[in-house]
Enzyme design. Sequence first.
Site, PDB file in Angstrom:
ATOM      1  N   HIS A   1       0.857  -1.189   0.000  1.00  0.00           N
ATOM      2  CA  HIS A   1       0.000   0.000   0.000  1.00  0.00           C
ATOM      3  C   HIS A   1       0.890   1.234   0.000  1.00  0.00           C
ATOM      4  O   HIS A   1       1.879   1.268   0.730  1.00  0.00           O
ATOM      5  CB  HIS A   1      -0.882  -0.049   1.260  1.00  0.00           C
ATOM      6  CG  HIS A   1      -1.896   1.025   1.332  1.00  0.00           C
ATOM      7  ND1 HIS A   1      -2.998   1.068   0.501  1.00  0.00           N
ATOM      8  CD2 HIS A   1      -1.983   2.120   2.128  1.00  0.00           C
ATOM      9  CE1 HIS A   1      -3.721   2.140   0.796  1.00  0.00           C
ATOM     10  NE2 HIS A   1      -3.123   2.788   1.777  1.00  0.00           N
TER      11      HIS A   1
ATOM     12  N   ASP B   1      -7.502  -2.700   4.408  1.00  0.00           N
ATOM     13  CA  ASP B   1      -6.149  -2.261   4.792  1.00  0.00           C
ATOM     14  C   ASP B   1      -5.968  -2.213   6.309  1.00  0.00           C
ATOM     15  O   ASP B   1      -5.356  -1.279   6.841  1.00  0.00           O
ATOM     16  CB  ASP B   1      -5.819  -0.902   4.155  1.00  0.00           C
ATOM     17  CG  ASP B   1      -5.776  -0.990   2.635  1.00  0.00           C
ATOM     18  OD1 ASP B   1      -5.427  -2.058   2.105  1.00  0.00           O
ATOM     19  OD2 ASP B   1      -6.096   0.016   1.978  1.00  0.00           O
TER      20      ASP B   1
HETATM   21  C1  GAR Z   1       1.037   0.535  -6.444  1.00  0.00           C
HETATM   22  O1  GAR Z   1       1.405   1.851  -6.103  1.00  0.00           O
HETATM   23  C2  GAR Z   1       0.421  -0.160  -5.247  1.00  0.00           C
HETATM   24  O2  GAR Z   1       1.024   0.184  -4.024  1.00  0.00           O
HETATM   25  C3  GAR Z   1      -0.986   0.365  -5.323  1.00  0.00           C
HETATM   26  O3  GAR Z   1      -1.298   0.285  -6.688  1.00  0.00           O
HETATM   27  C4  GAR Z   1      -0.110   0.530  -7.448  1.00  0.00           C
HETATM   28  C5  GAR Z   1       0.031  -0.554  -8.483  1.00  0.00           C
HETATM   29  O4  GAR Z   1       1.086  -0.242  -9.361  1.00  0.00           O
HETATM   30  N1  GAR Z   1      -1.890  -0.400  -4.509  1.00  0.00           N
HETATM   31  C6  GAR Z   1      -2.906   0.167  -3.836  1.00  0.00           C
HETATM   32  O5  GAR Z   1      -3.166   1.344  -3.891  1.00  0.00           O
HETATM   33  C7  GAR Z   1      -3.722  -0.806  -3.006  1.00  0.00           C
HETATM   34  N2  GAR Z   1      -4.621  -0.085  -2.151  1.00  0.00           N
HETATM   35  P1  GAR Z   1       1.735  -1.353 -10.270  1.00  0.00           P
HETATM   36  O6  GAR Z   1       0.600  -1.972 -11.079  1.00  0.00           O
HETATM   37  O7  GAR Z   1       2.685  -0.597 -11.150  1.00  0.00           O
HETATM   38  O8  GAR Z   1       2.414  -2.359  -9.375  1.00  0.00           O
END
Ligand code: GAR
Length: 214
Positions: free
Chosen positions: A133, A169
Site C-alpha cells: 500500500h 487495509d
Molecule cells: C502501487 O502503487 C500499489 O502500491 C498500489 O497500486 C499501485 C500498483 O502499481 N496499490 C494500492 O493502492 C492498493 N490499495 P503497479 O501496477 O505498477 O504495481
Amino acid sequence: MQMEQELHASNPTPPSPPQGGVGPARLAILLSGRGSNMLALAEAVRTGVLHGLAEIAVVFSNDPAAGGLDAAAELGLPTASLTSRGRKREEFDREVVAILQGYQPDYIVLAGYMRVLSPVFVRAFAGRIINIHPADTHQHQGLHAYECAFDNRLPETKITVHLVDEGLDTGPILAQRVVNLSGADTLAEVQRRGLAVEHQLYAETIRELLNKNA
Ligand code: GAR
C-alpha cells in the site's frame, strides 16, 4: 447484455507438485493494472533477493486487458484472468479462489489488485495474503494514496506491506518504509519516488516472511 465470464489462462509451465514446505514458495501475484510491482518481484525471483526462495505460480488479473498480464506473459510466466465487471463480489471471489487453487499457491501477493476481497477469499487463504500500500495503512486506506499525498503536499509517505485480513487495509503490518516527498512537485514525481521504494520493500519483506515461515 451478456456478461463476459470467460476464464483466460495461459500456462507455459504446468503447476509443480505440492512442495510440502520444501523448495521455493509458490506466489500467485494478483494485479489490475500495469504491474510494475509484479515485474520487480519477477526480477527478484530471477536474480534478486527471492532467487531460490520463491517462484511465480501464476499472475492473475480481474481485468483481462491489464497491461501487467501482457508483461507477465512476455516473461513466460503463467497468466490467468477473469473479468470482475458486473459480477457480485462473493460469487466472483469464489471463482477466483478456485482458479488460484489450481496453481497451488503458498502465498497470494496483491500487487495493485484493485478489489476489496470478500471474506470468502480471505478465509480461503487466511494468513497467506500479502498487500503493498502506498501509504501508512493507519493514516490512509483504500485507493488514491499518492494522489492524496500530492494534493495535501505531505512531506512524506510511508509505504506499507501488510497481511490482509477481512477489513480494508487493516491487517497486521509486516514492514514500512518512509519516502521523502519534499520537493516532489508533480504527482508523477511522487509516484516515481514511491514506486522505487515499493519495488525494493515488497521483495525484501516477502523474503523475510518466507525465511521466518521456512
Ligand atoms: C502501487 O502503487 C500499489 O502500491 C498500489 O497500486 C499501485 C500498483 O502499481 N496499490 C494500492 O493502492 C492498493 N490499495 P503497479 O501496477 O505498477 O504495481
